[in-house]
Design an enzyme around this catalytic site. Sequence first.
Site, PDB file in Angstrom:
ATOM      1  N   LYS A   1       0.838  -1.201   0.000  1.00 63.24           N
ATOM      2  CA  LYS A   1       0.000   0.000   0.000  1.00 63.24           C
ATOM      3  C   LYS A   1       0.872   1.249   0.000  1.00 63.24           C
ATOM      4  O   LYS A   1       1.957   1.256   0.588  1.00 63.24           O
ATOM      5  CB  LYS A   1      -0.902   0.007   1.243  1.00 63.24           C
ATOM      6  CG  LYS A   1      -1.976  -1.054   1.243  1.00 63.24           C
ATOM      7  CD  LYS A   1      -2.812  -0.975   2.510  1.00 63.24           C
ATOM      8  CE  LYS A   1      -3.866  -2.071   2.544  1.00 63.24           C
ATOM      9  NZ  LYS A   1      -4.877  -1.909   1.483  1.00 63.24           N
TER      10      LYS A   1
ATOM     11  N   ARG B   1     -10.649 -11.267  -0.485  1.00 65.28           N
ATOM     12  CA  ARG B   1     -11.481 -12.206  -1.246  1.00 65.28           C
ATOM     13  C   ARG B   1     -10.862 -13.611  -1.262  1.00 65.28           C
ATOM     14  O   ARG B   1     -11.571 -14.599  -1.417  1.00 65.28           O
ATOM     15  CB  ARG B   1     -11.701 -11.658  -2.650  1.00 65.28           C
ATOM     16  CG  ARG B   1     -10.475 -11.554  -3.521  1.00 65.28           C
ATOM     17  CD  ARG B   1     -10.659 -10.594  -4.691  1.00 65.28           C
ATOM     18  NE  ARG B   1     -10.760  -9.213  -4.246  1.00 65.28           N
ATOM     19  CZ  ARG B   1     -10.980  -8.186  -5.063  1.00 65.28           C
ATOM     20  NH1 ARG B   1     -11.126  -8.379  -6.368  1.00 65.28           N
ATOM     21  NH2 ARG B   1     -11.054  -6.960  -4.589  1.00 65.28           N
TER      22      ARG B   1
END
Length: 510
Positions: free
Chosen positions: A284, A358
């Site tokens: 990130k 996910r």
Amino acid sequence: MTALTLSTAGAATLRADAIVVGVAKGAKGPVVAPGAEAVDKAFDGKLAAVLETLGATGAEGEVTKLPSPAGLKAPVVLAAGLGKAPEKDDTYGAEALRRAAGSASRALAGSKKATFALPVGTVEDAQAVAEGALLGAYAFTAYQGGEKKNAKGNGNGKQPLAEVVLLGGKPRDKAYKAATERALALAEEVNRARDLINTPPNDLTPEIFADHATAAGKEYGLKVQVLDEKALTKGGYGGILGVGVGSTNPPRLVKIAYTHPKAEKHLALVGKGITYDSGGISLKPAGHNETMKCDMSGAAAVFSTVVAAARLGLKVNVTGWLALAENMPSGSATRPGDVLRMYSGKTVEVLNTDAEGRLVLADALTKASEENPDAIVDVATLTGAMVLALGHRRFGIMANDDAFRTSIHEIAEEAGEDSWPMPLPADLRKGMDSPTADIANMGERMGGGLVAGLFLQEFIGEGITWAHLDIAGPAFNESGPWGYTPKGGTGSAVRTLVRLAERTADGDLG
């Protein structure tokens, strides 16, 4: 935790640090709400005029403190704004009462006792005021004061309001008693989730999170099963392992189950539990890491919901699946381009290691499907795209059944949580086609929140009703507190899931 009691005593006669009354926006200025008659009388019927002189309007979120006149046992009167005054025969509404009570509780932090004389005309009103007051009284102070404490909010920082006395209810009425007991249990479980979310990631690894579940299982008679890294490897949980492999803190899959002997329905809840998300190799950018302890908010919500179902004795079986991992970059971390074989047997090409939620959810959803529950609901801080679409105060709802999606939207509204139904457009599925594997973990950038939902749908057992709640927006409040919502972890989705469990127990799964 803040204590809660019901009282039929007069507002003017109870001793407390403060008495809370409601004030609404009227056509010609602030209007004192029902419940505050005795307080208004102590002001010679001029409480509204005094409040207007002090600048109060009755707007939602507004809090005005003033010294009590002679005749009141409490030294301070706190007027909490309820928003627009209702038309004749209308009520203020549960959410307006929750928020006003929450704002008052926050404003009274450090006080020992407060009497709430807000408009309580029904059992539902009493429950709303109780919920708002207890949720608004939350404070996470475990790491304040110079001495390390545990995550129970019992540090040496400013303490929350210690006791709420609710007027207008009927302590001997079974319905009022049940409503306030529910409010207390619900608030305590929302606050359990908040505590977990606010706990620094060095003190909440996947293993420690699993320990919390094990301890709660012993306390509330829940069946808890923890799969460690060895069991995950043996079982072929490639998604969870692929996310957690880069960390020195190995992943866990936790099953925590509440069963009722008279239950006719089974609800499975799956929570994303990334205890810290660096993004992995797809690191990130600066400024996006600082709050990533909150990436386990979905698992916290599921955990708290299962405990709440047990505490409330709901006639429904509720199984929670906590997919726990820490997503870190290292020499052993999963790389973009790697292919993972999931628990379902499907292969996934990892194009971005920051789309990790996910992956852990996929394994847990497949495992949950094996028990063939009546419905599965997963909860996750899944995509920044959902925040862009819906903002910071509402979560998105996707489902493989339109009626179920609508039902959850209505349930969330009933519970006081803002949400919005979202589609699962079939045309977006093609973007996840992979030349190497069965599916890629990324698709089109536009509509990214919907793409994530489509990915999860691939791992739902055939014929099972499923919904996905993307709580990326409301799970962690980085701005100032408002209503009963604190800064930091919010416990988003707990109230919706508990209400869904109650409706399911009543035979209405939607």
